[in-house]
Design a protein around this motif. Structure first.
Motif, PDB file in Angstrom:
ATOM      1  N   UNK A  84       0.969  -1.346  -0.040  1.00  7.47           N
ATOM      2  CA  UNK A  84      -0.046  -0.049   0.179  1.00  7.47           C
ATOM      3  C   UNK A  84       0.866   1.373  -0.113  1.00  7.47           C
ATOM      4  N   UNK A  85       0.234   2.492   0.096  1.00  5.93           N
ATOM      5  CA  UNK A  85       1.108   3.759   0.007  1.00  5.93           C
ATOM      6  C   UNK A  85       1.028   4.234   1.819  1.00  5.93           C
ATOM      7  N   UNK A  86       1.716   4.730   2.288  1.00 11.65           N
ATOM      8  CA  UNK A  86       1.854   5.161   3.560  1.00 11.65           C
ATOM      9  C   UNK A  86       1.940   6.569   3.695  1.00 11.65           C
ATOM     10  N   UNK A  98       0.720  16.716   5.177  1.00 15.13           N
ATOM     11  CA  UNK A  98       1.037  15.297   5.034  1.00 15.13           C
ATOM     12  C   UNK A  98       2.314  15.132   4.351  1.00 15.13           C
ATOM     13  N   UNK A  99       3.072  13.982   4.470  1.00 16.15           N
ATOM     14  CA  UNK A  99       4.277  13.846   3.990  1.00 16.15           C
ATOM     15  C   UNK A  99       3.620  13.430   2.397  1.00 16.15           C
ATOM     16  N   UNK A 100       4.841  13.163   1.449  1.00 11.78           N
ATOM     17  CA  UNK A 100       4.697  12.807   0.113  1.00 11.78           C
ATOM     18  C   UNK A 100       4.211  11.728  -0.408  1.00 11.78           C
ATOM     19  N   UNK A 101       4.227  10.637   0.907  1.00  9.66           N
ATOM     20  CA  UNK A 101       3.803   9.368   0.633  1.00  9.66           C
ATOM     21  C   UNK A 101       5.040   8.379   0.383  1.00  9.66           C
ATOM     22  N   UNK A 102       4.861   7.039   0.773  1.00  6.71           N
ATOM     23  CA  UNK A 102       5.700   5.926   0.617  1.00  6.71           C
ATOM     24  C   UNK A 102       5.031   4.821  -0.083  1.00  6.71           C
ATOM     25  N   UNK A 103       5.099   4.440  -1.264  1.00  3.87           N
ATOM     26  CA  UNK A 103       4.418   3.162  -1.996  1.00  3.87           C
ATOM     27  C   UNK A 103       5.424   1.957  -1.819  1.00  3.87           C
ATOM     28  N   UNK A 104       4.906   0.934  -0.903  1.00  4.63           N
ATOM     29  CA  UNK A 104       5.168  -0.284  -0.850  1.00  4.63           C
ATOM     30  C   UNK A 104       4.842  -1.315  -1.937  1.00  4.63           C
ATOM     31  N   UNK A 105       5.794  -2.093  -2.542  1.00  6.43           N
ATOM     32  CA  UNK A 105       5.476  -2.859  -3.631  1.00  6.43           C
ATOM     33  C   UNK A 105       5.892  -4.168  -3.345  1.00  6.43           C
ATOM     34  N   UNK A 106       5.624  -4.951  -4.028  1.00  2.00           N
ATOM     35  CA  UNK A 106       5.870  -6.350  -4.051  1.00  2.00           C
ATOM     36  C   UNK A 106       7.185  -6.744  -4.759  1.00  2.00           C
ATOM     37  N   UNK A 107       8.420  -7.058  -4.206  1.00  2.00           N
ATOM     38  CA  UNK A 107       9.309  -7.363  -4.897  1.00  2.00           C
ATOM     39  C   UNK A 107       9.411  -8.779  -5.820  1.00  2.00           C
TER      40      UNK A 107
END
Lengths: 107, 122
Positions: A84-86, A98-107
């Motif tokens: 998801x994005x955090x 808000x911060x700009x966001x961190x997208x967490x993706x599957x390796x």
């Protein structure tokens, strides 16, 4: 105005990995920071408030730490539903940002 | 159960106006701070503004990008929150979320609506 800088902006990880996201504030915000998770097409969901307090119902693999200008969100063992994005958000003073966001993706 | 249901989004021309509504239920509306947060297509979250609770006389705060153009209000008798948007610009195109904050402390956002899309285009 207080700026929040998240790093990294993008993260590729595997199920079971320990993941850490950083949020840096342009000036001290004590512990007035929240973390949200957002999945595509959905509204954000509160994970952590007051920098380190876990919202009710959020799995204990999520944790937050920090105060002043540097904060971290850690997922101890990434699960498939955590991709998801955090976002971080400060509540120290107006305007809230808000911060700009961190997208967490599957390796 | 807390429910927040936004409505009123749609297509509007630059310079036009639109009023968004948020129907709240499942909690004592007048006790809580309420915010509007928006998200442009493919972009991050942007805080738009806040109305405090009845104890704080429903006073408001706004982001610089909307101050003077947007107005947040509420009708406690209808359990409804509003966002009046005037002088709309293309950069106001976004999904607009109605949110509720905790009863105490620093009033962190703890509940979100599903959002309503506003498109500003000719």
């Amino acid at each position: 105005d207080i700026q929040l800088t998240q790093s990294p902006s993008f993260l590729s990880a595997s199920v079971g990995d320990r993941v850490t996201i950083t949020c840096r504030a342009s000036q001290g915000i004590s512990s007035f920071l929240a973390w949200f998770q957002q999945k595509p097409g959905k509204a954000p969901k509160l994970l952590i408030f007051a920098a380190s307090t876990l919202q009710s119902g959020v799995p204990s693999r999520f944790s937050g730490s920090g105060s002043g200008t540097e904060f971290t969100l850690t997922v101890s063992s990434l699960q498939p539903e955590d991709f998801a994005t955090y976002y971080c958000q400060h509540l120290n003073s107006y305007p809230l940002t808000f911060g700009g966001g961190t997208k967490v993706e599957i390796k | 159960e807390v429910q927040l249901v936004e409505s009123g989004g749609g297509l509007v021309q630059p310079g036009g106006s639109l009023r968004l509504s948020c129907a709240a239920s499942g909690f004592t509306f007048s006790d809580h701070y309420m915010d509007w947060v928006r998200q442009a297509p493919g972009k991050g979250l942007e805080w738009v503004g806040r109305t405090r609770n009845k104890a704080k006389s429903y006073t408001t705060e706004y982001a610089a990008s909307v101050k003077g153009r947007f107005t947040i209000s509420r009708d406690a008798s209808q359990n409804s929150l509003y966002l009046q948007m005037n002088s709309l610009k293309a950069e106001d195109t976004a999904v607009y979320y109605c949110t509720r904050s905790f009863l105490s402390g620093k009033n962190y956002i703890d509940s979100w609506g599903q959002g309503t899309l506003v498109t500003v285009s000719s």
